[in-house]
Structure formats: structure tokens, C-alpha cells
Scaffold this active site. Structure first.
Site, PDB file in Angstrom:
ATOM      1  N   GLU A 253       5.859   1.890 -13.497  1.00 17.44           N
ATOM      2  CA  GLU A 253       4.460   2.319 -13.499  1.00 17.44           C
ATOM      3  C   GLU A 253       4.197   3.625 -14.251  1.00 17.44           C
ATOM      4  OE1 GLU A 253       3.147   2.364  -9.426  1.00 17.44           O
ATOM      5  OE2 GLU A 253       3.265   0.185  -9.263  1.00 17.44           O
TER       6      GLU A 253
ATOM      7  N   GLU B 271       6.349  -6.039  -7.685  1.00 18.19           N
ATOM      8  CA  GLU B 271       5.886  -5.462  -6.421  1.00 18.19           C
ATOM      9  C   GLU B 271       4.596  -6.152  -6.028  1.00 18.19           C
ATOM     10  OE1 GLU B 271       5.329  -1.174  -6.162  1.00 18.19           O
ATOM     11  OE2 GLU B 271       7.159  -0.838  -7.313  1.00 18.19           O
TER      12      GLU B 271
HETATM   13  C1  FCB Z   1       3.512   1.453  -6.249  1.00 18.58           C
HETATM   14  C2  FCB Z   1       4.858   2.120  -6.343  1.00 18.58           C
HETATM   15  C3  FCB Z   1       5.730   1.918  -5.153  1.00 18.58           C
HETATM   16  C4  FCB Z   1       4.958   1.900  -3.855  1.00 18.58           C
HETATM   17  C5  FCB Z   1       3.742   1.021  -3.947  1.00 18.58           C
HETATM   18  C6  FCB Z   1       2.940   0.944  -2.694  1.00 18.58           C
HETATM   19  O1  FCB Z   1       2.613   2.133  -7.025  1.00 18.58           O
HETATM   20  O2  FCB Z   1       5.567   1.641  -7.458  1.00 18.58           O
HETATM   21  O3  FCB Z   1       6.733   2.892  -5.197  1.00 18.58           O
HETATM   22  O4  FCB Z   1       4.681   3.174  -3.447  1.00 18.58           O
HETATM   23  O5  FCB Z   1       2.932   1.434  -4.982  1.00 18.58           O
END
Ligand code: FCB
Length: 461
Positions: free
Chosen positions: A164, A355
Site C-alpha cells: 500500500e 487483504e
Molecule cells: C491495511 C493495511 C493492514 C491493515 C488493514 C486493516 O491498510 O495494509 O496492515 O492494517 O489495512
């Protein structure tokens, strides 16, 4: 109903600064998140990542939990300050040994390591020399990548350079909510560029040291929709999409920054003109090195209207009761649309959903069970979107639930719980939540059908 294929990569994700703790052990150096959290007022609950889930000591047990879940892959990150405690110089043997053992432990358990090199924990020593705002940090990242891939490249088949970059650039350097806490939009643009450039350069190093491995980057992608079809709101959504998504996707896939977003930045005084002062000859080609996969982190989408100055202003489209504890709207169809859009406009060879998950505070009831039905619904809805997009032909090869454990949620501290396992941070007890039982059934069956009833399959770990 479409099922997931045999070789679909089912996983869970974590990151080093959020779970490891052990910040003074194994020769580890200070990270910018250690420093940031030590600054009063930065972390909502006044906590720090010093112990977190104590995974530094409990990693063998945590592998056992993953085995119980049945996942085929584990996305974790290497703590850069464990490998290069002072930022540059000789790698720390104890740091490399830790990940060497973790990788071997995972492989012995039949779990593929999916390694992220930079999940935000820059060595403080590099921050002291300018951090990501300095072009030299790109070289430090390449050296760090070389040290890690030389050691683990014979066994790790999936490599992520950065997690990110938008968050590092914008939250860390423009809004100041994340480490290192700067509020300088001009620096943030430079930071984004150095992250992208170092991604391209490091990818070449991964390919040299881990032949046949797959290399990619993880972006947080947030679809932006206009609140109305007025020209102003549509333009606000365009601006928002430009900053959040296209500023990263366009250089990676097209080798250029989006001209309309450059124009927006000029208007806001963040750039003097269309020449980007931080771009040197050869940079854009280096950034656009072909990816083996794009990692997509998806949590929600945003709806925006135009403020008085035309800038996007978020508006809520669901009742308060439908927000997660982060205040994010639950929008599974946003994932479906996003996957199609990425496929259509950028055409990555492979997409991994690296994620996806939700923060809900549910903890153990009187019987010690954690009934987090809202998380089950969240995961089910989003997996259904992924499954639909796959069935349409979007090349989605893996899904990683965020997160294995409740953990240190950055500036929110420990209050926002994303885990499939509930963690008692005082005792380090872990309890599989209802969602862990559910996910286990889904993974075992490769199907959302198998886990229709949340209570049907309750078994304790
Ligand atoms: C993302 C991050 C991860 C976590 C989630 C909820 O932005 O990559 O580390 O904190 O959010």
C-alpha cells in the site's frame, strides 16, 4: 453456483509490525513505527507495537493455527529493521535466521510463504537520513531486498515489494496520521515516486535471486463513486480515484502518471508545472517492469460529493449500524466492480486479493466463544464477489483474509480487531472466532456452500 478451483490460494495475512513484538530482540533496530508510537498523541489508545501478539516468540503456535484453518498460504512481512538494524551495512544474522526458520516451519506445515518486504516499518536510521522522501532510500530498499532474497529466494515463491504505497505516501507524509507523521503534500508525491521506483528496481533483484518466483506489489484500491451525477460530483469522484488508485496503477501498468491528476496537483499548488521534479530518465520504465501479479487490498469503496473548492468530500450511503468499527461501509459489490475494472483497464496477468476483512470488537461470551457473525457475513459477501468475478474470467488466483490475529492496528492501537482469532493481549491467549470456524470450512470445501450455517461446524482448536 461457481466453485473455487483446486489450486485457488486460500490464505491469511498479517504484517510484522502488527504482530511480532520483540522489538528489542534478535538485534532488531528501531522502526519508524516504534518512534512514532512513542510520540504522545499519535496512537488512539496510547499503545505501541512493542509486544503486540508476541508472534516473535509464539510463531510456531501460530503456524499450528494456520494448519488448523487449512490455509495453503500465509502472507506476512519481513521486519526491515530486523535485517538492517542501522538501515545500511551488513545484514543482521539473527534477523535472517528468524525468517529462515519461519519459512521452513511454514513449508513443513504445507503452507506457502507469501512474503511482503515493506509493510511500513522503515528503519528509523533511514528516516533520519530523509526516509522515503530521499532517493537514497530506494537504494537501501534494493540492498535490503537483495539480502532477504539471497537467503530465502530458494524457498519463497511469492514476493511482494511494498504494501500500500498510497498509505505510506499519503497517511504518513501528507495527513500525518501514520509514521513518520509528516504533513507535506510535496514530499508525499516524492515518497510515492521513490516507493514505485524502488518497487521496480527490487523486482529485478527478486527475479535474479529467486528464479521462477512470482513478484508483485500490493495496492489498497478504493473505488470512488459520485454522490450524484452532477458534473461537479462526477469530477470530485474522478479526482478521488486519481489520487487513490490511478496515481499508482498508471505508472505500474502504463509507465506514466495520469495527466489529469498532475493537473489537479498543479491547481492545488503541490506541483509547479507538468514536469515532475523527482522523475529522472529511466525511472518510468523501471517502475513499469511487468508484474507477475497485482495484490489488491479491498476494504470498502467511497462515495463523494464536490466540496466548495471542487475537492472530494466523502458522504455516507449506509446507516451507521452498517459501518464496521473503522467507520467503513460494507460494500461487497464494490469488490466485484473493482476486480472487473482492474482487469479491463490494466489487465494484470494474475490478481491476488491480498487483504480483505473487517474490524468488529466481538469478544468471548460467558462460554468463551466469540460469535462474530458480522465478520462471517462480511467475508462471505466479499468472497462471493471474488467468486463471481472469477467466473466472469477475471484472473483471481488467491484470497487472503485480513487478519489471522487481532493485532496492532496502527494509529488505532489494539482497539480495532480484524482477527479470525481473538487475542487477549495481556495473556496472549488466542481464541478462534466463529469466522475462523467458518473460514476453515470454506477453505476445506473450496466453496461458500459448505459453510452455510455458521454454527453447524463448531469445533475447538
Ligand atoms: C491495511 C493495511 C493492514 C491493515 C488493514 C486493516 O491498510 O495494509 O496492515 O492494517 O489495512
Amino acid at each position: 453456483m461457481h466453485e473455487f478451483p483446486e489450486d485457488f490460494l486460500w490464505g491469511v495475512a498479517t504484517s510484522a509490525p502488527q504482530i511480532e513484538g520483540g522489538v528489542h530482540e534478535g538485534g532488531r533496530g528501531e522502526s519508524i513505527w516504534d518512534r512514532f508510537a512513542a510520540t504522545p498523541g499519535t496512537i488512539a489508545d496510547g499503545s505501541d507495537p512493542g509486544i503486540a501478539c508476541d508472534h516473535f516468540h509464539l510463531w510456531r503456535d501460530d503456524i499450528r493455527r494456520m494448519q488448523w484453518l487449512g490455509v495453503g498460504a500465509y502472507r506476512f512481512s519481513i521486519a526491515w529493521p530486523r535485517i538492517l538494524p542501522a538501515g545500511r551495512g551488513a545484514p543482521c544474522a539473527a534477523g535472517l535466521d528468524f525468517y529462515d526458520a519461519l519459512v521452513d516451519g511454514l513449508l513443513a506445515a504445507g503452507i506457502r510463504p507469501f512474503v511482503t518486504l515493506n509493510h511500513w516499518d522503515l528503519p528509523q536510521a533511514l528516516q533520519d537520513r530523509g526516509g522515503w522522501g530521499s532517493r537514497e532510500t530506494t537504494e537501501a530498499f534494493v540492498d535490503y531486498t537483495a539480502a532477504v532474497t539471497r537467503r530465502l529466494g530458494d524457498r519463497v515463491r511469492h514476493w511482494v515489494t511494498h504494501n500500500e504505497p498510497w498509505c505510506i505516501a499519503t497517511l504518513g507524509h501528507e495527513d500525518g496520521h501514520h509514521a513518520p507523521g509528516h504533513r507535506d503534500p510535496v514530499e508525499a508525491l516524492r515518497v510515492a515516486h521513490h516507493l514505485l521506483l524502488s518497487h521496480g528496481r527490487a523486482t529485478q533483484v527478486v527475479r535474479q535471486n529467486a528464479p521462477g518466483a512470482e513478484a508483485g506489489i500490493v495496492l489498497n484500491l478504493t473505488p470512488a463513486r459520485p454522490a450524484t451525477m452532477s458534473a461537479e460530483d462526477v469530477d470530485a469522484a474522478r479526482r478521488c480515484d486519481g489520487l487513490l488508485n490511478r496515481w499508482f496503477l498508471d505508472p505500474l501498468f502504463r509507465g506514466r502518471y495520469p495527466a489529469d491528476v498532475v493537473a489537479d496537483r498543479i491547481r492545488r499548488g503541490h506541483l509547479a508545472g507538468p514536469e515532475l521534479p523527482f522523475v529522472q530518465p529511466g525511472d518510468m520504465a523501471a517502475i513499469a517492469v511487468p508484474l507477475d501479479f497485482l495484490g489488491v487490498n479491498y476494504y470498502s469503496r467511497v462515495t463523494v460529493r464536490a466540496g466548495d473548492d471542487g475537492e472530494p468530500v466523502p458522504v455516507r450511503t449506509v446507516p451507521e449500524s452498517e459501518l464496521t468499527d473503522m467507520g467503513w461501509e460494507v460494500q461487497p459489490e464494490g469488490l466485484y466492480d473493482l476486480l472487473h475494472r482492474i482487469d479491463r483497464e490494466y489487465g494484470p496477468a494474475t490478481i491476488h486479493i491480498t487483504e480483505n476483512g473487517a474490524a468488529y470488537a466481538d469478544g468471548p461470551d460467558a462460554t468463551g466463544q466469540v460469535a462474530d457473525e458480522r465478520r462471517v457475513e462480511f467475508l462471505r459477501g466479499h468472497l462471493r464477489s471474488a467468486q463471481r468475478a472469477r467466473a466472469d474470467g477475471v484472473p483471481i488466483a488467491g484470497y487472503f483474509a485480513w487478519s489471522l490475529l487481532d493485532n496492532f492496528e496502527w494509529a488505532h492501537g489494539y482497539a480495532k480487531r480484524f482477527g479470525l482469532f481473538w487475542v487477549d493481549f495481556a495473556t496472549q491467549e488466542r481464541i478462534p472466532k466463529e469466522s475462523a470456524h467458518w473460514y476453515r470450512d470454506v477453505v476445506a470445501a473450496g466453496s461458500l456452500q459448505a459453510a452455510a450455517s455458521p454454527h453447524a461446524s463448531r469445533r475447538m482448536l
